[in-house]
Design a protein around this motif. Sequence first.
Motif, short mmCIF file in Angstrom:
data_model
loop_
_atom_site.label_atom_id
_atom_site.label_comp_id
_atom_site.label_asym_id
_atom_site.label_seq_id
_atom_site.Cartn_x
_atom_site.Cartn_y
_atom_site.Cartn_z
N THR A 41 9.40 5.76 -1.11
CA THR A 41 9.30 4.94 -2.31
C THR A 41 9.41 3.47 -1.93
O THR A 41 10.39 3.06 -1.31
CB THR A 41 10.47 5.26 -3.28
N HIS A 42 8.42 2.69 -2.31
CA HIS A 42 8.53 1.24 -2.11
C HIS A 42 9.04 0.61 -3.39
O HIS A 42 8.37 0.63 -4.43
CB HIS A 42 7.17 0.63 -1.75
N LEU A 43 10.26 0.08 -3.30
CA LEU A 43 10.80 -0.72 -4.40
C LEU A 43 10.67 -2.14 -3.83
O LEU A 43 10.83 -2.32 -2.64
CB LEU A 43 12.25 -0.34 -4.67
N ARG A 44 10.34 -3.10 -4.61
CA ARG A 44 10.00 -4.40 -4.00
C ARG A 44 11.16 -5.38 -3.98
O ARG A 44 10.95 -6.57 -3.76
CB ARG A 44 8.79 -5.00 -4.71
N GLU A 45 12.34 -4.87 -4.25
CA GLU A 45 13.52 -5.73 -4.27
C GLU A 45 14.31 -5.52 -2.99
O GLU A 45 14.59 -4.36 -2.66
CB GLU A 45 14.37 -5.36 -5.50
N PRO A 101 12.03 0.29 3.80
CA PRO A 101 12.68 -0.98 4.14
C PRO A 101 11.75 -2.18 4.26
O PRO A 101 12.20 -3.26 4.68
CB PRO A 101 13.34 -0.68 5.49
N ASN A 102 10.47 -2.05 3.88
CA ASN A 102 9.56 -3.20 4.08
C ASN A 102 9.63 -4.19 2.91
O ASN A 102 8.63 -4.54 2.30
CB ASN A 102 8.11 -2.73 4.33
N THR A 103 10.85 -4.61 2.62
CA THR A 103 11.07 -5.62 1.59
C THR A 103 11.07 -7.00 2.26
O THR A 103 10.84 -7.12 3.46
CB THR A 103 12.41 -5.34 0.89
N ASP A 130 7.61 1.52 8.19
CA ASP A 130 6.47 1.86 7.33
C ASP A 130 5.82 0.63 6.69
O ASP A 130 6.47 -0.37 6.39
CB ASP A 130 6.88 2.81 6.22
N GLY A 131 4.54 0.80 6.47
CA GLY A 131 3.67 -0.32 6.15
C GLY A 131 2.88 -0.62 7.41
O GLY A 131 1.74 -1.04 7.38
N ALA A 132 3.53 -0.29 8.53
CA ALA A 132 2.91 -0.40 9.84
C ALA A 132 3.56 0.64 10.74
O ALA A 132 4.67 1.09 10.48
CB ALA A 132 3.14 -1.80 10.41
N GLU A 158 7.67 7.92 10.73
CA GLU A 158 6.59 7.11 11.28
C GLU A 158 5.35 7.07 10.39
O GLU A 158 4.90 8.10 9.87
CB GLU A 158 6.22 7.66 12.69
N HIS A 159 4.84 5.87 10.20
CA HIS A 159 3.54 5.62 9.57
C HIS A 159 2.56 5.63 10.74
O HIS A 159 2.52 4.70 11.53
CB HIS A 159 3.63 4.26 8.87
N ALA A 160 1.80 6.72 10.84
CA ALA A 160 0.98 6.94 12.04
C ALA A 160 -0.38 6.25 11.90
O ALA A 160 -1.24 6.72 11.16
CB ALA A 160 0.81 8.43 12.29
N VAL A 205 -5.67 1.96 -0.45
CA VAL A 205 -4.36 2.44 -0.02
C VAL A 205 -4.42 2.69 1.48
O VAL A 205 -5.51 2.88 2.03
CB VAL A 205 -3.99 3.72 -0.83
N ASN A 206 -3.27 2.64 2.11
CA ASN A 206 -3.21 2.85 3.55
C ASN A 206 -2.18 3.93 3.86
O ASN A 206 -1.01 3.75 3.56
CB ASN A 206 -2.80 1.55 4.25
N PRO A 207 -2.55 5.06 4.50
CA PRO A 207 -3.91 5.45 4.87
C PRO A 207 -4.79 5.60 3.64
O PRO A 207 -4.31 5.86 2.55
CB PRO A 207 -3.74 6.79 5.60
N PRO A 234 3.95 -0.08 -5.68
CA PRO A 234 3.54 -0.95 -6.79
C PRO A 234 3.15 -2.34 -6.31
O PRO A 234 3.72 -2.86 -5.35
CB PRO A 234 4.82 -1.01 -7.65
N HIS A 235 2.14 -2.89 -6.96
CA HIS A 235 1.69 -4.26 -6.64
C HIS A 235 1.42 -5.01 -7.93
O HIS A 235 1.12 -4.40 -8.96
CB HIS A 235 0.41 -4.23 -5.81
N THR A 236 1.49 -6.34 -7.84
CA THR A 236 1.17 -7.17 -9.00
C THR A 236 -0.35 -7.22 -9.18
O THR A 236 -1.12 -6.95 -8.25
CB THR A 236 1.66 -8.61 -8.81
N ALA A 252 -4.25 -5.70 -2.01
CA ALA A 252 -3.11 -5.10 -1.32
C ALA A 252 -3.31 -3.58 -1.30
O ALA A 252 -3.84 -3.00 -2.24
CB ALA A 252 -1.83 -5.46 -2.04
N ASN A 253 -2.86 -2.96 -0.22
CA ASN A 253 -2.93 -1.51 -0.12
C ASN A 253 -1.81 -0.88 -0.94
O ASN A 253 -0.67 -1.34 -0.87
CB ASN A 253 -2.74 -1.08 1.34
N GLY A 254 -2.13 0.17 -1.65
CA GLY A 254 -1.05 0.92 -2.28
C GLY A 254 -1.39 1.43 -3.66
O GLY A 254 -2.16 0.81 -4.40
N ILE A 255 -0.80 2.57 -3.99
CA ILE A 255 -0.96 3.21 -5.29
C ILE A 255 0.44 3.42 -5.89
O ILE A 255 1.34 3.89 -5.20
CB ILE A 255 -1.69 4.57 -5.15
O1 DOR Z 1 -0.77 1.64 0.92
C1 DOR Z 1 0.29 1.33 1.42
N1 DOR Z 1 1.16 0.52 0.80
N2 DOR Z 1 0.58 1.81 2.63
C2 DOR Z 1 1.65 1.39 3.31
O2 DOR Z 1 1.86 1.86 4.39
C3 DOR Z 1 2.55 0.37 2.73
C4 DOR Z 1 2.47 0.34 1.28
C5 DOR Z 1 3.08 -0.89 0.68
O3 DOR Z 1 4.21 -1.26 1.06
O4 DOR Z 1 2.47 -1.49 -0.19
#
Ligand code: DOR
Length: 476
Positions: free
Chosen positions: A78-82, A110-112, A170-172, A196-198, A328-330, A359-361, A373-376
């Motif tokens: 789970t990506h929380l952006r805080e 942890p990619n905050t 993760d994220g990379a 690992e984010h492969a 999204v990535n992958p 989540p993204h703006t 930005a990558n992500g759903i």
């Molecule tokens: O789509 C993605 N979004 N893939 C990732 O690995 C990171 C994530 C993000 O933090 O937005």
Amino acid sequence: MSGAGAEVAVGGAAVGELVGSRTVRGWIVDPVSEREGPGEIRIGDGVIRGLDWLDSPGGADIRADGVLIAPGFVDLHTHLREPGNEDAETVASGLAAAAHGGFTTVCAMPNTTPPADDPAVVGRVQAAADASGSPVRLVAYGCVSAARAGEALAPLGELADAGVVGFSDDGAPVRSAALFRNALLYAGSLGLPLVEHAEDPALTAGAEMHDGYVATVLGLRGWPVAGEVAAVARAVALLEDVVRDEPRARLHLTHVSTAAALAIVRDAKARGLPLTCDVAPHHLALSDEWVAGSRRWAWEAVDERGRARDPWADGALTASPYDPATRVNPPLRSPEDAIACLAALADGTADAVATDHAPHTVVDKDVEYGLAANGISGLETALGCLLAAVDAGRLTLARAVEALTVGPARVLGARVPVPGIRVGDPADLVVVDRGTAWRVEPDALRSKGMNTPLLRRELRGVVRLTVAAGRIAYTA
Ligand code: DOR
């Protein structure tokens, strides 16, 4: 409420304490006892006081596709952006989204900004969870490398002392193989998994979507299957090397998305390596066709022999192409890869479903496809994707529930309670009306992230009640 003769007696209760007594009645799926069937759960002051399996005639009116009762879901990703990007999500909005999706435990990536490579950041995220008042349990990962730069290890021991449940960049991917090896060793000695984010970045630089026919037609740069396969093979080779020195080393591969990578995982597991993996709901239910404008489920996009149908020939394209919500990535993979993700889930190669809630703006997302930005945003639609697969006969209900509960909990080991419905324990469960559909509209989402290609689509399965740690986290 509708739903095949079953009832949920929550009496209009609000989020908060679960005082007094409540009864929930429906089709109970308990992955711990591996039992499912009609039943009734009595909850008193937040504690499960009774679990009665209702053999007929008592439960004759309760159908498997009516009201589902399951242990609360656990999200491994789970990506929380805080801190750092609270416009996209706060801990509070993320936990509200989790509860709406049926999740009672989430693992914060942890990619905050700053990243959780420091116990103080972990403490801050935990404090935000406490301050939110949500009963949804937040557990955190720490970074593998300082600043996620892939050059030096983060202080893994201090992060473990701060309570993290694993480590991830993760994220990379973890950039250097040597660092990856050291991290596996060190995390193993601490009894924690490396998540690992492969991805092999040399193969994916500049990529916009899955490399294949659709990318070629759309003129977008491709992210090849080999980018994941090479990274998974590297990770497995390093794990095999490390377990000889550190038998406690454990590797978890997150959001595995291709048939070829899953084949490597299957083989490595068969050889007894301490390896687990998860697949994301969007990778098993959607496909790269969605970037072109298709909105059919992955299983509708293959023929009876499992080969991808031609989206252009079938007239499957019902939405506009280049919707950045599909980035999204992958990336969303071929329909064949999606079917392989489902098969891996069904046969246990994939231990869990993890949302990769990202989540993204609008500012970061509603731009030219390759700049988006990558992500759903996925916490609130994960269940709907899985139930669609169940309804299509691609997955059993029991396995879907397992992959959302005990599957992810086992990946984390003793750091999270084992999901289950046990008399005497605080209630931690979700009640879903499978007979009703909801429309994924911005107003219906609790996440700040509206970035889902499922927007405006109807999903079957309405979460009616989420109880976390004996308290109401969500009720509708
Ligand atoms: O789509 C993605 N979004 N893939 C990732 O690995 C990171 C994530 C993000 O933090 O937005």
